[in-house]
Write a protein that holds these residues in place. Structure first.
Motif, PDB file in Angstrom:
ATOM      1  N   SER A 147       0.923  -1.149   0.020  1.00 41.93           N
ATOM      2  CA  SER A 147      -0.094  -0.063   0.034  1.00 41.93           C
ATOM      3  C   SER A 147       0.940   1.201   0.000  1.00 41.93           C
ATOM      4  N   LYS A 148       0.356   2.446  -0.309  1.00 38.10           N
ATOM      5  CA  LYS A 148       1.121   3.684  -0.165  1.00 38.10           C
ATOM      6  C   LYS A 148       1.853   3.905   1.176  1.00 38.10           C
ATOM      7  N   ALA A 149       1.013   3.499   2.193  1.00 36.98           N
ATOM      8  CA  ALA A 149       1.621   3.753   3.427  1.00 36.98           C
ATOM      9  C   ALA A 149       2.660   2.789   3.524  1.00 36.98           C
ATOM     10  N   GLU A 150       2.501   1.554   3.248  1.00 38.46           N
ATOM     11  CA  GLU A 150       3.720   0.777   3.407  1.00 38.46           C
ATOM     12  C   GLU A 150       4.952   1.203   2.540  1.00 38.46           C
ATOM     13  N   LYS A 151       4.804   1.660   1.343  1.00 36.77           N
ATOM     14  CA  LYS A 151       6.115   2.240   0.665  1.00 36.77           C
ATOM     15  C   LYS A 151       6.332   3.323   1.342  1.00 36.77           C
ATOM     16  N   ASP A 152       5.550   4.061   1.913  1.00 33.45           N
ATOM     17  CA  ASP A 152       6.353   5.348   2.543  1.00 33.45           C
ATOM     18  C   ASP A 152       7.101   4.625   3.742  1.00 33.45           C
ATOM     19  N   ALA A 153       6.623   3.870   4.462  1.00 38.18           N
ATOM     20  CA  ALA A 153       7.238   3.405   5.567  1.00 38.18           C
ATOM     21  C   ALA A 153       8.774   2.678   4.964  1.00 38.18           C
ATOM     22  N   VAL A 154       8.866   2.034   3.950  1.00 38.77           N
ATOM     23  CA  VAL A 154      10.135   1.474   3.482  1.00 38.77           C
ATOM     24  C   VAL A 154      11.001   2.563   3.277  1.00 38.77           C
ATOM     25  N   VAL A 155      10.453   3.726   2.389  1.00 37.49           N
ATOM     26  CA  VAL A 155      11.313   4.941   2.137  1.00 37.49           C
ATOM     27  C   VAL A 155      11.923   5.687   3.413  1.00 37.49           C
ATOM     28  N   SER A 156      11.026   5.722   4.424  1.00 33.59           N
ATOM     29  CA  SER A 156      11.347   6.233   5.690  1.00 33.59           C
ATOM     30  C   SER A 156      12.553   5.609   6.194  1.00 33.59           C
ATOM     31  N   PHE A 157      12.373   4.261   6.261  1.00 32.92           N
ATOM     32  CA  PHE A 157      13.623   3.195   6.657  1.00 32.92           C
ATOM     33  C   PHE A 157      14.955   3.449   6.070  1.00 32.92           C
ATOM     34  N   LEU A 158      14.837   3.794   4.632  1.00 30.30           N
ATOM     35  CA  LEU A 158      15.882   3.899   3.634  1.00 30.30           C
ATOM     36  C   LEU A 158      16.677   5.357   4.189  1.00 30.30           C
ATOM     37  N   ASP A 159      15.704   6.383   4.472  1.00 30.01           N
ATOM     38  CA  ASP A 159      16.159   7.642   4.960  1.00 30.01           C
ATOM     39  C   ASP A 159      17.148   7.478   6.240  1.00 30.01           C
ATOM     40  N   ALA A 160      16.732   6.294   6.945  1.00 30.83           N
ATOM     41  CA  ALA A 160      17.562   6.246   8.383  1.00 30.83           C
ATOM     42  C   ALA A 160      18.959   5.505   7.966  1.00 30.83           C
ATOM     43  N   LEU A 161      19.160   5.212   6.995  1.00 30.56           N
ATOM     44  CA  LEU A 161      20.555   4.665   6.174  1.00 30.56           C
ATOM     45  C   LEU A 161      21.398   5.770   5.844  1.00 30.56           C
ATOM     46  N   SER A 162      20.915   7.062   5.968  1.00 30.13           N
ATOM     47  CA  SER A 162      21.662   8.354   5.652  1.00 30.13           C
ATOM     48  C   SER A 162      22.732   8.635   6.594  1.00 30.13           C
ATOM     49  N   SER A 163      23.803   9.139   6.215  1.00 29.35           N
ATOM     50  CA  SER A 163      24.676   9.951   6.967  1.00 29.35           C
ATOM     51  C   SER A 163      25.322  11.042   6.427  1.00 29.35           C
ATOM     52  N   PRO A 164      26.117  11.915   7.340  1.00 27.19           N
ATOM     53  CA  PRO A 164      26.451  13.263   6.769  1.00 27.19           C
ATOM     54  C   PRO A 164      27.570  12.856   5.828  1.00 27.19           C
ATOM     55  N   THR A 165      27.830  13.857   4.811  1.00 25.82           N
ATOM     56  CA  THR A 165      29.254  13.500   3.772  1.00 25.82           C
ATOM     57  C   THR A 165      30.401  13.812   4.447  1.00 25.82           C
ATOM     58  N   VAL A 166      31.420  13.054   4.219  1.00 28.64           N
ATOM     59  CA  VAL A 166      32.942  13.177   4.493  1.00 28.64           C
ATOM     60  C   VAL A 166      33.466  14.061   3.622  1.00 28.64           C
ATOM     61  N   LEU A 167      33.725  15.374   4.074  1.00 33.67           N
ATOM     62  CA  LEU A 167      34.258  16.322   3.271  1.00 33.67           C
ATOM     63  C   LEU A 167      35.878  15.993   2.893  1.00 33.67           C
ATOM     64  N   ILE A 168      36.340  15.508   2.024  1.00 33.69           N
ATOM     65  CA  ILE A 168      37.787  15.612   1.743  1.00 33.69           C
ATOM     66  C   ILE A 168      38.019  16.427   0.702  1.00 33.69           C
ATOM     67  N   ARG A 169      39.205  17.166   0.997  1.00 34.79           N
ATOM     68  CA  ARG A 169      39.896  18.119  -0.187  1.00 34.79           C
ATOM     69  C   ARG A 169      41.452  18.043  -0.246  1.00 34.79           C
ATOM     70  N   VAL A 170      41.976  18.312  -1.340  1.00 34.66           N
ATOM     71  CA  VAL A 170      43.331  18.474  -1.382  1.00 34.66           C
ATOM     72  C   VAL A 170      43.750  19.835  -1.715  1.00 34.66           C
ATOM     73  N   GLU A 171      44.367  20.634  -0.613  1.00 36.22           N
ATOM     74  CA  GLU A 171      44.287  22.081  -0.637  1.00 36.22           C
ATOM     75  C   GLU A 171      45.536  22.548  -1.826  1.00 36.22           C
ATOM     76  N   LYS A 172      46.002  21.792  -2.111  1.00 33.63           N
ATOM     77  CA  LYS A 172      47.422  22.226  -3.286  1.00 33.63           C
ATOM     78  C   LYS A 172      47.999  20.956  -3.805  1.00 33.63           C
ATOM     79  N   LEU A 173      48.151  20.788  -5.147  1.00 34.43           N
ATOM     80  CA  LEU A 173      48.574  19.709  -5.803  1.00 34.43           C
ATOM     81  C   LEU A 173      49.840  19.917  -6.008  1.00 34.43           C
ATOM     82  N   PRO A 174      50.753  18.763  -6.074  1.00 38.12           N
ATOM     83  CA  PRO A 174      52.140  18.933  -6.067  1.00 38.12           C
ATOM     84  C   PRO A 174      52.365  19.581  -7.277  1.00 38.12           C
ATOM     85  N   GLN A 175      53.597  20.509  -7.389  1.00 41.13           N
ATOM     86  CA  GLN A 175      54.099  21.263  -8.721  1.00 41.13           C
ATOM     87  C   GLN A 175      55.353  20.922  -9.102  1.00 41.13           C
TER      88      GLN A 175
END
Length: 379
Positions: A351-379
């Motif tokens: 049902s729509k309610a059941e699909k919404d619940a599964v999608v809500s659970f998938l949201d619970a598998l989300s985490s913040p991004t890991v921001l990785i940068r290289v400030e300066k490349l070798p020259q």
């Protein structure tokens, strides 16, 4: 009178449809949300029995595992650091404009957000760029499993004409002319020699260090029983039972590490992609693609190997009807390569309610991004 009967009929139909769409989640097992929360608050071995079909490769869900890369080891850490710099350096490409991070951006959970990736001379790839989070876990790489190691995988996009378009014989000489790289290779490998083996070993080691962060689901498993909402608890239960997601998306990384045919081969049509068959040449592998992890799935649209679906409603609706079935033309009836959908695919009738619940659970598998940068490349 006819109008009255018609109105009554429409009213009854409306009530039936409403009751179907808002049907009790617990129609199959009569568990209330309170009892579900209680049972799922127990250790995983005491959870309700999952709906697992014969032939499925099953492992119970679990907390996020760590990377096998020991970055506390100083020598390993130096290889990871070199790999990170190479990953972000566009000089690995023939045009000096495309880096590995062009298709695998950390702030997009190591994807590029496109239906299919765009490479050298703005050429389109044929497939969607998968996330590199927790990529160390996979036994075989790429959607079609054509690489058996991250070292092997790393070289392919660098050389591909529609990706980074680099002459592999020229690459070591090209990087050797950049004096700033020499100290990094000395630290990582003991000498300043630059060769393809060292380049791809560094890239592979860096990629093995890329892991997603802990999610509400991980915190829930670690005894924070308020980390999931009631709807997410219901979604977890449906995920493991009626929705049958657990057949392919299981274990701590929500993937069985296998290959399946979801009915999206476009067999005999313009966008045909035979997947694993292109590697093995086995007819039974036609249309099979790697099962992706569902960690951060809600942040890595569009989905599937061809980036066909930009929204999760479309994904859920397709699985709800059992995915597309190949239309067989008369001339294809005896074709040994005629694709067959995976036996694990079945119409769900959620049902729509059941699909919404599964999608809500998938949201619970989300985490913040890991921001990785290289400030300066070798020259």
């Amino acid at each position: 009178m006819n109008k009255v009967f018609a109105l009554l009929a429409l009213t009854l139909i409306g009530l039936v449809l409403f009751s179907f769409q808002s049907a009790d989640f617990n129609q199959d097992d009569d568990l209330s949300i309170d009892s579900l929360r209680k049972v799922y608050s127990k250790p995983t071995e005491q959870w309700p029995k999952p709906t697992v079909d014969k032939g499925a490769v099953f492992q119970e869900l679990g907390e996020l595992p760590p990377s096998p890369v020991d970055i506390k080891n100083d020598s390993v850490k130096k290889v990871v650091e070199l790999g990170k710099i190479l990953f972000f350096d566009p000089r690995l490409s023939g045009s000096n404009q495309i880096s590995c991070s062009s298709c695998h951006a950390p702030d997009l959970h190591w994807t590029d957000g496109r239906q299919v990736s765009v490479g050298h001379d703005h050429l389109n790839n044929i497939r969607n760029a998968p996330s590199l989070e927790n990529v160390w876990f996979y036994k075989r790489l790429f959607w079609d499993g054509r690489a058996n190691s991250l070292e092997e995988q790393a070289s392919s996009p660098v050389a591909a004409h529609n990706e980074m378009h680099q002459d592999m014989k020229a690459l070591p000489k090209k990087l050797s002319k950049i004096k700033g790289y020499q100290p990094y290779f000395v630290d990582a490998f003991g000498s300043k020699e630059i060769n393809n083996k060292r380049i791809f070993e560094s890239l592979a080691t860096f990629q093995r260090s890329i892991v997603s962060r802990r999610t509400p689901f991980d915190r829930f498993l670690a005894k924070d029983k308020k980390a999931l909402t009631d709807q997410q608890i219901m979604g977890l239960h449906l995920f493991r039972t009626k929705a049958r997601c657990i057949n392919c998306h299981n274990g701590p990384l929500f993937t069985d590490n296998e290959f399946h045919n979801d009915g999206l081969t476009y067999f005999g049509r313009k966008y045909e992609d035979l997947g694993l068959y292109n590697v093995t040449k086995k007819p039974e592998d036609v249309g099979k693609f790697k099962t992706p992890s569902l960690r951060n799935v809600m942040k890595t649209a569009p989905w599937f190997h061809n980036g066909l679906f930009p929204d999760m409603d479309g994904v859920m609706n397709m699985y709800n009807v059992g995915m597309p079935v190949q239309r067989v033309k008369p001339e294809q009836e005896n074709d040994p390569l005629l694709p067959k959908n995976d036996k694990l695919l079945k119409g769900l009738m959620l049902s729509k309610a059941e699909k919404d619940a599964v999608v809500s659970f998938l949201d619970a598998l989300s985490s913040p991004t890991v921001l990785i940068r290289v400030e300066k490349l070798p020259q």
